[in-house]
Design an enzyme around this catalytic site. Structure first.
Site, PDB file in Angstrom:
ATOM      1  CD  GLU A  39     -13.978 -12.652  -7.263  1.00  0.00           C
ATOM      2  OE1 GLU A  39     -13.556 -13.561  -7.899  1.00  0.00           O
ATOM      3  OE2 GLU A  39     -13.487 -12.754  -6.397  1.00  0.00           O
TER       4      GLU A  39
ATOM      5  CG  PHE B  82     -11.300  -5.594  -0.960  1.00  0.00           C
ATOM      6  CD1 PHE B  82     -11.154  -4.933  -0.392  1.00  0.00           C
ATOM      7  CD2 PHE B  82     -11.268  -7.191  -0.857  1.00  0.00           C
ATOM      8  CE1 PHE B  82     -10.956  -4.819   1.002  1.00  0.00           C
ATOM      9  CE2 PHE B  82     -11.112  -7.228   0.917  1.00  0.00           C
ATOM     10  CZ  PHE B  82     -10.869  -5.866   1.976  1.00  0.00           C
TER      11      PHE B  82
ATOM     12  CG  ASP C  76      -9.189  -2.983  -5.970  1.00  0.00           C
ATOM     13  OD1 ASP C  76      -8.916  -2.697  -6.028  1.00  0.00           O
ATOM     14  OD2 ASP C  76     -10.403  -3.897  -4.756  1.00  0.00           O
TER      15      ASP C  76
ATOM     16  CG  HIS D 166      -6.927  -5.354  -0.671  1.00  0.00           C
ATOM     17  ND1 HIS D 166      -5.879  -6.529  -1.924  1.00  0.00           N
ATOM     18  CD2 HIS D 166      -7.787  -7.062  -0.357  1.00  0.00           C
ATOM     19  CE1 HIS D 166      -6.404  -7.874  -1.760  1.00  0.00           C
ATOM     20  NE2 HIS D 166      -7.221  -7.830  -0.965  1.00  0.00           N
TER      21      HIS D 166
END
Lengths: 442, 324
Positions: B60, B83, B85, B127
């Site tokens: 990420e 997600f 998160d 999630h």
């Protein structure tokens, strides 16, 4: 960003001439080999098959010891060797070599001046020096072409000069002046210029420019241009997660990122032996699946040649390259750090390998520069630095009330493509099909 | 035109922007041949090619940084978190590299970071989160949390065209549960403007995303008792539409702030402070906050149900404020 136009600048006459010669580089290089004696100094390989361009391999490590109840570092190994000559460059001609030397001088004198300004309390905050690393910063940045990008770290201020910033820009940054590239919004070498000089501004967190530079290369590629994106990271900084994420992304996407790991033996006070278990950081190239090389970071010729070749690979869309440049940080982490944790023998060994002294000797012995020309060059760079110091010192601070401006970019501003509008392909049978009912998640 | 789901509306928005502007491209994990974990980009790779629909390693920080780097060259990346998160894995890149770029060195970052957030689907602690407040707190970011299909499409298009980093929190509970007819023509929804979801004279509920529907159910129940709820859907949590917040308080004099994110340090506190600054004299009752419990999002359905704000909570608080 904008160059202040107040003072008429007297440049060394060499510079104008050199600028021209440099633009010929891409066509002339292959034919203009200046007598590189590769037979005399073959490129060895390390135990993992990584090419090692160094003419000497220092075999030593930093060890821990207790003396009179005190912990300290000592050295295990032999540091008695005399420095070798510079390796002959396969690509650099006389004028280019002198220009790199000039940037190195400028780099050092600028930082010496910053040190003085710090002592006079004219600098806001700390000063970070690249003493002993000027050859690596300047020669590597010099190896790039015009559309290429750099992402410098704190010890790469020489690279900022090579890419067209002035010493006064760096000084005003350190002095938090309104005329500084960030106008006093960020400190020291934390600035950039996307439009003209193609420099991504670093942040203090280490390794974070690597994925950014990969993104720059990706953006350029989408616009039809394969560029080289050079960035540096220390032996300390390369421990971070973004280093791995970023360089792996560049490798897998075959983006032209050139990562120079400046192994300067110390991450603040932590020796490289406490940072990594591997002996050569270039070995990591094997894991990334890209070419890796080792160079002597105090030999500008070696640094230039491998960076130049890496840039050629980038331009040919052959992907990323990892270069480990071995050298030593010859001062503390910043001005406040006396670096008393460094065993003195390290300083003695690396002082003899000072990149500027070695380059000076090389140019004089090769008769590419006379003693007179050298002293003229040193005097002219000093003059330039002094003028820039006076300019920076006299320039004003920003108005405090402007602190609230420019958090956002106004939407009326048009953001142009740096390399041209992307040519997009779209399939004939378009139509956005209805989403599938397959849900990953209930 | 057939009604379009919230998810399809986002798909359409990104698709249309990619057709309109060659600067736009998508980058993320499994967004290519798989079409994304929730299929938001399904079919994109066949139409736009793998150059513009880029599958990345599971990284990420690299995705956000690469999007930022590309934006420096004039591109307008739309990066997906599988997600939301996982936005925490790129927190440093977002708050230090991206959000500060224009301020520090005059480098605008026209990128969109989007993905599914929110609970109600037994996604568990990793999630189901609503991490928008971390970013609403950071100067330099725009944070968008649409509640309707129409807004989702109009806002994703506005975010792509915006010159600033926009974080687009889709609500996964809404993806396929709501649908509506969308305008045929090209349209955008202005970032930073709230929407009047339901007019009422008695008590205001200031909310956003999936909680709009919790408030709506409560309003239906309360209407039978003669209590008229006004529901303000913020749509964007940074910048906040302070004018809309003040206006509804001035109208009803009673206000509930409702969000799915946890309570302590949540946006409700900030909104309450805005009301304090702009409309204190108009209050006839204390400001009520309804938010999730101050716990991680629990996994098991009965636990998660207890964790999330409920219709009954809104009904109870509205009655209390009405009688205050």
């Amino acid at each position: 960003m904008k160059k202040s136009a107040s003072k008429p600048r007297t440049r060394t006459p060499t510079k104008a001439v050199l600028k021209n010669s440099r633009s010929e580089i891409s066509t002339a290089n292959s034919s203009r080999r200046n007598g590189a004696s590769s037979g005399k100094f073959p490129v060895r390989k390390n135990p993992h098959g990584i090419p090692d361009y160094r003419l000497e391999v220092l075999d030593c490590r930093t060890v821990e010891e207790w003396v009179d109840g005190q912990f300290r570092y000592n050295i295990e190994g032999d540091l008695s060797a005399e420095p070798p000559p510079l390796r002959e460059s396969k690509y650099l001609n006389k004028q280019q070599s002198i220009e790199i030397y000039r940037y190195m001088l400028l780099n050092r004198k600028m930082e010496q001046t910053l040190e003085n300004l710090f002592k006079q309390q004219k600098v806001v905050g700390g000063v970070y020096l690249g003493l002993g690393q000027e050859g690596c910063s300047c020669a590597s940045a010099y190896a790039l072409g015009e559309g290429d990008w750099i992402g410098p770290m704190i010890r790469n201020q020489g690279a900022l000069l090579v890419r067209g910033f002035e010493p006064r820009d760096v000084m005003m940054q350190y002095m938090a002046k309104s005329g500084a590239p960030t106008g006093g919004r960020d400190a020291g070498s934390h600035f950039g210029d996307k439009h003209k000089r193609h420099i991504a501004a670093p942040i203090s967190m280490l390794g974070d420019l690597i994925p950014v530079l990969a993104g720059v290369a990706l953006g350029a590629r989408l616009q039809g241009k394969n560029i080289a994106c050079l960035t540096w990271v220390g032996d300390g900084g390369q421990s971070t997660g973004p280093t791995y994420e970023g360089f792996n992304f560049a490798a897998v996407q075959k983006l032209g990122v050139i990562l120079i790991v400046e192994n300067n033996l110390w991450a603040y006070s932590t020796p490289v032996d406490r940072q990594v278990a591997c002996k050569d950081l270039a070995n990591r190239a094997i894991g990334y699946g890209v070419p890796g090389v080792i160079v002597d970071g105090t030999d500008p010729n070696q640094v230039y040649d491998v960076t130049y070749e890496a840039a050629q690979r980038a331009h040919a869309r052959e992907g990323a390259t990892l270069i480990e440049a071995k050298m030593m940080r010859m001062r503390g982490h910043a001005m406040h750090d006396a670096a008393t944790y460094v065993p003195p023998a390290y300083f003695e060994y690396w002082k003899k390998r000072d990149p500027i002294a070695r380059m000076e000797k090389y140019l004089l012995e090769k008769r590419w520069m006379s003693t007179k020309e050298n002293s003229d060059l040193i005097a002219s760079t000093q003059k330039e630095i002094d003028e820039d110091r006076d300019f920076a010192d006299a320039s004003p601070y920003p108005e405090g009330t402007t602190a609230g401006e420019r958090v956002f970019c106004d939407n009326s501003i048009e953001i142009p493509f740096l390399y041209g509008k992307p040519k997009v392909k779209q399939s004939d049978k378009k139509k956005l099909r209805a989403a599938s009912d397959v849900a990953h998640f209930r | 035109m057939a009604p379009v789901t919230y998810l399809e509306a986002i798909r359409e928005g990104i698709w249309e922007e990619m057709e309109r502007d060659p600067a736009v491209f998508c980058i993320g994990e499994d967004i290519g041949v798989y079409g994304g974990a929730f299929k938001v980009t399904e079919g994109f790779i066949h139409h736009f090619g793998s150059e513009r629909v880029i599958d990345t390693p599971i990284a990420e920080a690299a995705i956000v940084s690469a999007a930022f780097g590309a934006s420096l060259t004039g591109m307008r990346p739309v990066a997906e978190f599988q997600f939301m998160d996982f936005i925490s894995c790129a927190h440093n890149q977002i708050i230090n590299m991206v959000a500060k770029a224009n301020y520090r060195w005059d480098a605008p970052a026209p990128l969109v970071l989007r993905g599914p957030s929110g609970g109600g689907v037994s996604g568990g602690p990793f999630h189901s989160q609503n991490p928008e407040t971390y970013y609403a707190h950071t100067p330099g970011l725009k944070v968008i949390c649409p509640a309707t299909a129409r807004d989702a499409k109009g806002l994703i298009k506005a975010a792509i065209r915006d010159n600033n980093p926009c974080l687009f929190f889709e609500h996964k509970f809404l993806y396929r549960r709501i649908k509506e007819e969308l305008p045929n023509e090209d349209y955008t929804v202005e970032i930073g403007k709230a929407r009047m979801h339901r007019e009422g004279r008695d008590v205001s509920v200031i909310t956003y995303a999936a909680m709009v529907y919790v408030a709506q159910e409560a309003a239906d129940i309360l209407a039978k008792e003669g209590i008229e709820l006004e529901i303000v859907d913020l749509r964007t949590v940074a910048p906040l539409d302070k004018e809309a917040i003040a206006n509804t308080v001035k109208k009803t004099n009673r206000v509930i702030i409702l969000h799915e994110d946890t309570k302590t340090g949540g946006l409700a506190g900030e909104i309450a402070a805005v009301i304090n600054e702009l409309a204190f004299d108009d209050l006839d009752a204390p400001i009520a906050r309804i938010a999730s419990l101050d716990t991680p999002v629990p996994f098991s359905p009965p636990l998660e149900k207890f964790f999330l704000p409920k219709v009954e909570d809104v009904v109870r608080e509205a009655r209390r404020l009405r009688a205050y």
